[in-house]
Write a protein that holds these residues in place. Structure first.
Motif, PDB file in Angstrom:
ATOM      1  N   GLN A   1       0.840  -1.205   0.000  1.00  0.00           N
ATOM      2  CA  GLN A   1       0.000   0.000   0.000  1.00  0.00           C
ATOM      3  C   GLN A   1       0.866   1.242   0.000  1.00  0.00           C
ATOM      4  OE1 GLN A   1      -3.060   0.101   3.067  1.00  0.00           O
ATOM      5  NE2 GLN A   1      -4.468   0.004   1.353  1.00  0.00           N
TER       6      GLN A   1
ATOM      7  N   ILE B   1      10.534   4.986   4.428  1.00  0.00           N
ATOM      8  CA  ILE B   1      10.798   6.290   3.808  1.00  0.00           C
ATOM      9  C   ILE B   1      12.178   6.237   3.166  1.00  0.00           C
ATOM     10  CG2 ILE B   1      11.297   8.701   4.317  1.00  0.00           C
ATOM     11  CD1 ILE B   1       9.024   8.634   6.292  1.00  0.00           C
TER      12      ILE B   1
ATOM     13  N   THR C   1      15.266  11.602   5.679  1.00  0.00           N
ATOM     14  CA  THR C   1      14.052  11.213   6.395  1.00  0.00           C
ATOM     15  C   THR C   1      13.381  12.369   7.121  1.00  0.00           C
ATOM     16  OG1 THR C   1      15.442  10.554   8.237  1.00  0.00           O
ATOM     17  CG2 THR C   1      14.754   8.820   6.720  1.00  0.00           C
TER      18      THR C   1
ATOM     19  N   VAL D   1       6.065  16.449   1.390  1.00  0.00           N
ATOM     20  CA  VAL D   1       5.032  15.997   2.322  1.00  0.00           C
ATOM     21  C   VAL D   1       3.882  16.991   2.220  1.00  0.00           C
ATOM     22  CG1 VAL D   1       5.834  17.284   4.366  1.00  0.00           C
ATOM     23  CG2 VAL D   1       4.765  15.032   4.671  1.00  0.00           C
ATOM     24  N   ARG D   2       2.673  16.571   2.573  1.00  0.00           N
ATOM     25  CA  ARG D   2       1.556  17.510   2.537  1.00  0.00           C
ATOM     26  C   ARG D   2       1.842  18.711   3.435  1.00  0.00           C
ATOM     27  NH1 ARG D   2      -2.456  13.308   4.571  1.00  0.00           N
ATOM     28  NH2 ARG D   2      -0.464  12.314   4.925  1.00  0.00           N
ATOM     29  N   SER D   3       1.742  19.905   2.985  1.00  0.00           N
ATOM     30  CA  SER D   3       1.527  20.343   1.610  1.00  0.00           C
ATOM     31  C   SER D   3       2.678  21.270   1.225  1.00  0.00           C
ATOM     32  CB  SER D   3       0.204  21.109   1.484  1.00  0.00           C
ATOM     33  OG  SER D   3      -0.874  20.355   2.020  1.00  0.00           O
ATOM     34  N   HIS D   4       3.887  20.758   1.327  1.00  0.00           N
ATOM     35  CA  HIS D   4       5.001  21.623   0.931  1.00  0.00           C
ATOM     36  C   HIS D   4       6.204  20.806   0.462  1.00  0.00           C
ATOM     37  CE1 HIS D   4       5.507  20.856   5.298  1.00  0.00           C
ATOM     38  NE2 HIS D   4       6.772  20.683   4.968  1.00  0.00           N
TER      39      HIS D   4
ATOM     40  N   LEU E   1       7.942  11.943   2.444  1.00  0.00           N
ATOM     41  CA  LEU E   1       7.925  11.546   3.860  1.00  0.00           C
ATOM     42  C   LEU E   1       6.595  10.916   4.250  1.00  0.00           C
ATOM     43  CD1 LEU E   1       9.599  14.697   5.499  1.00  0.00           C
ATOM     44  CD2 LEU E   1      10.681  12.581   4.739  1.00  0.00           C
ATOM     45  N   GLU E   2       5.717  10.735   3.277  1.00  0.00           N
ATOM     46  CA  GLU E   2       4.377  10.233   3.584  1.00  0.00           C
ATOM     47  C   GLU E   2       4.393   8.760   3.949  1.00  0.00           C
ATOM     48  OE1 GLU E   2       1.873  12.102   3.809  1.00  0.00           O
ATOM     49  OE2 GLU E   2       2.244  13.882   2.573  1.00  0.00           O
TER      50      GLU E   2
ATOM     51  N   THR F   1       1.004   7.461   4.581  1.00  0.00           N
ATOM     52  CA  THR F   1      -0.435   7.191   4.501  1.00  0.00           C
ATOM     53  C   THR F   1      -0.809   6.701   3.113  1.00  0.00           C
ATOM     54  OG1 THR F   1      -0.988   8.767   6.205  1.00  0.00           O
ATOM     55  CG2 THR F   1      -2.678   8.342   4.587  1.00  0.00           C
ATOM     56  N   PRO F   2      -1.581   5.616   3.026  1.00  0.00           N
ATOM     57  CA  PRO F   2      -1.978   5.109   1.708  1.00  0.00           C
ATOM     58  C   PRO F   2      -2.629   6.189   0.858  1.00  0.00           C
ATOM     59  CG  PRO F   2      -2.643   3.590   3.430  1.00  0.00           C
ATOM     60  CD  PRO F   2      -2.106   4.810   4.119  1.00  0.00           C
TER      61      PRO F   2
ATOM     62  N   SER G   1      -4.000  17.303  -1.079  1.00  0.00           N
ATOM     63  CA  SER G   1      -4.510  17.820   0.192  1.00  0.00           C
ATOM     64  C   SER G   1      -5.283  19.098  -0.088  1.00  0.00           C
ATOM     65  CB  SER G   1      -3.343  18.127   1.131  1.00  0.00           C
ATOM     66  OG  SER G   1      -2.485  19.074   0.504  1.00  0.00           O
TER      67      SER G   1
ATOM     68  N   LEU H   1      -4.476  21.925   0.703  1.00  0.00           N
ATOM     69  CA  LEU H   1      -3.551  22.987   0.324  1.00  0.00           C
ATOM     70  C   LEU H   1      -2.611  22.535  -0.797  1.00  0.00           C
ATOM     71  CD1 LEU H   1      -2.963  24.318   3.925  1.00  0.00           C
ATOM     72  CD2 LEU H   1      -4.238  25.430   2.100  1.00  0.00           C
TER      73      LEU H   1
END
Lengths: 672, 223
Positions: A545, A550, A565, A586-589, A610-611, A613-614, A658, A660
């Motif tokens: 998934q 990372i 990381t 990574v969200r949002s930058h 760095l995410e 989350t699926p 996201s 943003l």
């Protein structure tokens, strides 16, 4: 003692009461349900009204109920389909027939950031022909990796007929990991097919050319033109084809077509058919018979019977020539060592399909209304007997009456055959536009009530069916629920959207016995013209998934050496005119959000998501620089480019990540 | 099969010459040690958890809070919280987490000491262990309050969300997230330990008060 007994029996009474209460509750519910429904065929009133209004027949309703997948429910089967000229591979849920993914393989694919600056560029470069970029492909036959003749769901392979190439797709992330150009050949067709434990990925040839596709006039066709079947050694641990352990066998220029590896009793052998034993060289404009007639003159062509295990021994013994960077077992060696035999087959065949237990090979006649069934046992007996006539190249030809088990008349244009678990075979009938269900004999005769070796049902499909696929229908343990007819023409099946019409994947219910096949659903394919597809049980696939950690490099399927990381490690370093950037996503930058370089700088840019989350995927595009990546959770990629144009450029996230997302951008300033 | 039992002839001799069964003295010792053991065991299991649900997180995001660590979807919650400018979860209660293991071991040792202190001072030694779960909750509430009131007005969504008190137990709502806070096995163990220690102290008093009383009576008669 009595107290003890009663103590013990108390829970049993309790349990009984609970069960009885449960049964009562359930039966009450069952009694309530008919009250809520009414009318036609037991459908709820609103559904019945809908069916009437739409003019749906009970068959239509059956098809709808069989294929509808409510939100959140998953298909039990996954189809891996070739994409034809799109150079892609499609992943489709069965029976809902929903497209889940189009995997970029031989063609750059922007959504996956494949071929726009990231590691996909290296994969694509592996398929360049003598350094010439070839950025499309004609994918024909996918092949899922197998263990003991069953799909193991780890890898898929696909060929490019147009340029004789093979690609490896890793089914952990459904991404293309390797493209390899087949040395010495310029086109192929009989690939990819795997041996029962994926020892080799077989790539059979098609249109003959001199070895290395060097120039030679067509007048020298018989002497100089040859075919090559390639046995690609697959390294499962590395997830890559290993050319140094692969070999080719030189074959006569007969335009070999489709192949299939033997399994179980016939493990160690591979079977390919051919359709130009006439050695036609065309020249319609010169008054010669055109290819379409010249290749169909003889009543029979040759089914090729190749002993790959023995060929492997010959390769390992060093009895080969190195040509174009690969070992080639010459035709004379193949003949002398007993690697190659022929037996006649009805002219211009397609498909040479081995039955689940490996006992028979079924060849579709295409221009003959029969399928011809060969017995592996008889083939072995005929080889053992020896003393056969040979073709013009000296290859022994086993007489048809010594190798054939049965012929079954199915109809016009039999092409390709797959199997189920009930002793039936399913053959596509191109000219009849139908799927033929017929019975196997021998060990399969008792699996259904029907007469062996006989046609049971012809189900019309729309139209001009090419290949056919069934649930694990080309493995040692086929399923028995569905067949998909890969119809080439759709004509009137879908709304007209102009002269280039979609192909039609038609789902067929084969769960019953006898003449009970039912057409369930049409799926238009409007992105290419697929050839073959395979259907695997979804529970055999174990995809990720998110990437395992990372900083994962999907190019090497290992941690990336330049992963970081956290944003604290993000930096820009300059060394002369070489600028190296380590960036987090990574969200949002992006971090950093400003990159200032100078015109002419050589830029190496490492990006790490760095995410964890699926589905939290980011894109990374640099406007004006033809760069676009897909950075899936945990992924690290490196891009390299020369900042050859000065100016103000933006980089931004191309995947809506996201709330943003629009704010996820940075400026790349290139100072003149 | 030999039965496990105490020899009824083994007794405790009181200063005034009366005897009492040995079990009256073993029970409080056992209970105080059990209380300490429960606290030690609770180190290894979560005390409290917070689960956040939102449409795009159908399986929810969960953080398990141990006395010495955070576990679960910390990274994802942090990355969401950065939109509010909130500090990483890991920054809350750092001091408490760094000393918690040593502190609980100390509580256990104090309870063990209580076994060997045969007067009312045993209750004083047990007091920190009795207070421990309450201190944990008060501290947690304090951290949560601070956390919910650390929204940075300069952050991307800082202006959109008012400072809030996350629930200590039960449900709360922040943005699109429904948050469910619940006690976990560690906290239950700590409260069971409180009960066991109270029981132990009661038996402790029942066992040693007669000794103290008898000694007082004997010394009084000697005077």
């Amino acid at each position: 003692m009595e107290i003890f007994l009663s103590r013990k029996s108390l829970p049993i009474w309790l349990l009984t009461t609970v069960v009885l209460a449960g049964i009562l509750l359930v039966s009450c519910r069952n009694n309530n349900q008919p009250a809520a429904s009414s009318g036609v065929s037991g459908l709820p009133a609103d559904a019945a009204a809908l069916a009437t209004a739409r003019g749906l027949t009970p068959d239509d309703i059956y098809g709808a109920l069989k294929t509808y997948m409510p939100t959140g429910q998953h298909d039990p089967y996954i189809m891996i389909s070739s994409g034809g000229q799109s150079g892609q591979v499609y992943v489709i849920g069965v029976p809902s027939m929903r497209l889940l993914k189009a995997i970029g393989v031989f063609t750059p694919e922007p959504w996956q950031g494949y071929g726009y600056g990231g590691h996909g560029d290296k994969v694509l470069a592996g398929g360049f022909v003598d350094g010439k970029p070839i950025l499309w492909g004609d994918t024909h036959h996918p092949s899922i990796s197998e263990t003991n003749g069953e799909y193991d769901g780890q890898f898929a392979f696909i060929n490019d007929k147009a340029n004789a190439r093979i690609a490896v797709i890793d089914l952990r992330d459904f991404e293309t990991k390797q493209i390899i150009k087949t040395p010495n050949a310029i086109n192929d067709h009989g690939g990819a097919f795997v041996t029962p434990n994926t020892e080799y990925v077989i790539e059979g040839p098609q249109y003959a050319a001199p070895l290395g596709f060097e120039y030679a006039p067509l007048e020298e066709y018989a002497e100089k033109y040859r075919a090559l079947i390639t046995f690609w050694k697959f390294d499962r641990v590395a997830g890559r084809i290993d050319q140094s352990r692969s070999f080719q066998i030189e074959l006569p220029p007969y335009w070999q077509d489709l192949c299939d590896a033997g399994k179980k009793v016939s493990d160690g052998w591979v079977f390919c058919n051919s359709f130009n034993t006439e050695l036609a060289t065309g020249g319609i404009e010169l008054g010669n018979p055109p290819f379409e007639a010249g290749t169909a003159r003889n009543d029979t062509d040759y089914l090729h019977i190749i002993n790959w295990k023995k060929a492997e021994e010959i390769f390992q013994s060093g009895n080969y020539e190195m040509m174009g960077g690969i070992a080639v077992i010459r035709l004379q060696t193949a003949i002398d060592e007993g690697l190659l035999y022929f037996t006649p087959e009805p002219k211009s065949p397609h498909g040479a399909d081995v039955t689940p237990g490996g006992e028979y090979i079924v060849v579709g006649g295409k221009l003959d209304p029969h399928v011809t069934v060969y017995s592996f046992e008889k083939i072995m007996a005929a080889i053992a007997k020896g003393g056969h006539e040979t073709d013009q190249y000296g290859v022994p030809v086993l007489p048809l009456d010594a190798t054939m088990e049965a012929q079954v008349e199915l109809g016009l244009g039999p092409l390709h055959t797959v199997y189920d678990n009930k002793g039936y075979a399913y053959t596509s009938l191109f000219l009849d536009s139908a799927v033929a269900r017929w019975t196997l004999g021998g060990p399969y005769a008792n699996l259904n009530p029907d007469e062996p070796w006989s046609l049971i049902q012809k189900l019309p499909v729309h139209y001009n069916i090419g290949h056919i696929t069934a649930v694990e229908g080309d493995t040692a343990s086929p399923g028995g629920e569905f067949v998909v007819a890969l119809s080439k023409w759709s004509i009137d099946r879908f709304a007209n959207i102009g002269p280039l019409m979609p192909q039609n994947f038609q789902l067929v219910d084969i769960s019953g016995t006898g003449a009970q096949m039912r057409l369930l659903y049409d799926m238009p394919i409007g992105v290419g013209e697929p050839h073959y597809a395979q259907i695997i049980r979804a529970d055999r696939l174990k995809p990720w998934q998110v990437y395992p950690e990372i900083g994962w490099d999907p190019g090497t399927m290992a941690p990336h050496p330049n992963a970081i990381t956290s944003s604290e490690q993000a930096r820009v370093e300059r060394n002369g005119n070489h600028v190296e950037i380590w960036m987090t996503v990574v969200r949002s930058h992006f971090y950093p959000e400003r990159v200032e370089i100078k015109q002419g700088d050589h830029v190496t840019w490492h990006l790490t998501s760095l995410e964890r989350t699926p589905d939290a995927t980011h894109g990374f595009a640099i406007s004006g620089y033809n760069i676009n990546l897909s950075l899936e959770p945990g992924e690290t990629q490196t891009i390299e480019f020369v900042a050859d144009r000065s100016g103000t450029f933006t980089y931004y996230c191309t995947e809506f990540c996201s709330a943003l997302h629009l704010e996820m951008l940075g400026y790349m300033l290139v100072e003149p | 099969m030999p039965r496990f039992s105490l020899d009824s002839d083994v007794k405790v001799l009181l200063p005034d010459g009366r005897t009492r069964p040995l079990t009256a003295y073993l029970i409080p010792s056992f209970l105080l040690m059990l209380g300490g053991l429960l606290l030690i065991v609770s180190i290894f299991v979560p005390y409290w958890s917070m689960t956040m649900f939102a449409p795009q997180y159908p399986r929810g995001l969960k953080v398990n809070v141990y006395v010495n660590q955070l576990e679960g979807d910390v990274r994802e919650i942090d990355s969401l919280n950065h939109y509010l400018g909130m500090p990483p979860l890991d920054e809350g209660g750092q001091l408490e987490r760094s000393i918690s293991v040593a502190a609980i071991v100390a509580l256990g040792l104090l309870l063990l000491a209580g076994v060997f202190v045969h007067n009312k001072w045993a209750a004083v030694l047990a007091l920190p262990a009795l207070l421990f779960p309450f201190i944990f909750l008060v501290d947690l509430a304090f951290i949560l309050y601070q956390y919910g009131h650390s929204i940075d007005p300069q952050s991307p969504l800082g202006g959109a969300i008012e400072p809030f008190m996350p629930p200590l137990f039960g449900e709360g709502m922040v943005g699109q997230f429904r948050t469910i806070a619940s006690a976990e096995i560690g906290l239950y163990l700590a409260f069971v330990a409180v009960f066991v220690i109270l029981l132990g102290l009661w038996f402790h008093r029942a066992a040693y008060k007669p000794v103290v009383d008898a000694r007082t009576a004997v010394s009084g008669s000697q005077l």
